[in-house]
Write a protein that holds these residues in place. Sequence first.
Motif, PDB file in Angstrom:
ATOM      1  N   ASP A 139       0.729  -1.358  -0.079  1.00  0.00           N
ATOM      2  CA  ASP A 139       0.020  -0.074  -0.217  1.00  0.00           C
ATOM      3  C   ASP A 139       0.994   1.186   0.046  1.00  0.00           C
ATOM      4  OD1 ASP A 139      -1.922   1.778   0.221  1.00  0.00           O
ATOM      5  OD2 ASP A 139      -2.598   1.375   2.361  1.00  0.00           O
ATOM      6  N   GLY A 140       1.295   1.679  -1.172  1.00  0.00           N
ATOM      7  CA  GLY A 140       2.376   2.700  -1.437  1.00  0.00           C
ATOM      8  C   GLY A 140       3.755   1.830  -0.827  1.00  0.00           C
ATOM      9  N   LYS A 152     -13.879   7.180   3.870  1.00  0.00           N
ATOM     10  CA  LYS A 152     -13.137   8.137   4.778  1.00  0.00           C
ATOM     11  C   LYS A 152     -13.975   8.017   6.154  1.00  0.00           C
ATOM     12  CE  LYS A 152     -11.755  13.060   5.138  1.00  0.00           C
ATOM     13  NZ  LYS A 152     -11.591  14.097   4.336  1.00  0.00           N
ATOM     14  N   ARG A 167      -6.982   2.239   7.770  1.00  0.00           N
ATOM     15  CA  ARG A 167      -5.645   2.594   7.141  1.00  0.00           C
ATOM     16  C   ARG A 167      -5.568   4.107   7.232  1.00  0.00           C
ATOM     17  NH1 ARG A 167      -6.445   1.378   0.549  1.00  0.00           N
ATOM     18  NH2 ARG A 167      -7.678   2.893   0.084  1.00  0.00           N
ATOM     19  N   ASP A 168      -4.320   4.630   7.070  1.00  0.00           N
ATOM     20  CA  ASP A 168      -4.033   6.055   7.375  1.00  0.00           C
ATOM     21  C   ASP A 168      -3.580   6.707   5.986  1.00  0.00           C
ATOM     22  OD1 ASP A 168      -4.873   5.535  10.005  1.00  0.00           O
ATOM     23  OD2 ASP A 168      -2.912   4.929  10.194  1.00  0.00           O
ATOM     24  N   LYS A 169      -4.059   8.093   5.988  1.00  0.00           N
ATOM     25  CA  LYS A 169      -2.867   8.876   5.082  1.00  0.00           C
ATOM     26  C   LYS A 169      -2.935  10.145   5.935  1.00  0.00           C
ATOM     27  CE  LYS A 169      -2.896  11.437   0.535  1.00  0.00           C
ATOM     28  NZ  LYS A 169      -3.749  11.598  -0.666  1.00  0.00           N
ATOM     29  N   GLU A 195      -5.634  11.154   8.499  1.00  0.00           N
ATOM     30  CA  GLU A 195      -6.745  10.995   7.928  1.00  0.00           C
ATOM     31  C   GLU A 195      -7.013   9.544   7.883  1.00  0.00           C
ATOM     32  OE1 GLU A 195      -8.361  11.260   3.586  1.00  0.00           O
ATOM     33  OE2 GLU A 195      -8.410  13.451   4.543  1.00  0.00           O
ATOM     34  N   SER A 224      -9.353   5.972   6.995  1.00  0.00           N
ATOM     35  CA  SER A 224     -10.431   5.345   6.308  1.00  0.00           C
ATOM     36  C   SER A 224     -10.721   4.099   6.905  1.00  0.00           C
ATOM     37  CB  SER A 224      -9.884   5.299   4.832  1.00  0.00           C
ATOM     38  OG  SER A 224      -9.603   6.627   4.217  1.00  0.00           O
TER      39      SER A 224
END
Length: 243
Positions: free
Chosen positions: A134-135, A183, A229-231, A234, A236
């Motif tokens: 994931d990235g 989100k 999971r995160d960004k 933030e 989701s």
Amino acid sequence: MESRQPDHEFGTSVNETSTTTVLGYPRSDRILILVGMPLVGVVIGLLLPVLARQITGLSKLPLRTVVEFVAAVEETWQVVAFMAGGGVVGLVFAFVSLSESLTVTLTDSRVEASHDHWGKEGYDRADVAAVFMDGTTLVVLDHDSRQLVRGTHAAPAQKLAAAFRAHGYPWQDSDPYAALFRKWSPGSGALRPEVDAVLAARREALKHKSGHDVRELTRAVEELGHTVRDKGTEQSWRPLVRS
């Protein structure tokens, strides 16, 4: 049996026997970080007083007192002290950078992931339903789509994919459940109040960069039937899905 050698194509340190593959932080990158970051800090310590003297004449200068203090550094011993301080700060950043990456040990029957912050975890191959990136984050899911492992890994995705596939793990080119993520919005009514409460606490842990608390609260969300999971800060979420 082969001893540990650097893989120059990918810069990844790999230790392979007939049954084991170890993927850790690239040796060449490790050396570069441990040497390069302190050197950058030393250079900054040398140049900072010079830069400060050049901007002290500006009429609008934030933190003027600090800038004038740095600009007054002219004696040789003062410059050397600044350079030494920059080197120490660079070394601290180097160790922090190295500590953020997972080390993964694979056999045909088991995967282990270790991290400086939370130690080592191991899982049987039979418990693994999907592995993907994931990235820059390596994710290992179980058959209920819980995240057994989630952490940054320094190796290229191609290198990780080849290693996992060689040991018979179900590597995926992307998250098979990515479309299910939504989100998180506090109080939206999309989740039960107890899930919202855990996610609210987890958001605070993310803001304070408390990795241990973030991991524990992720487990708590999964106990309530969802994963996250995160960004940045933030979040989701999605429901758990039985494969």
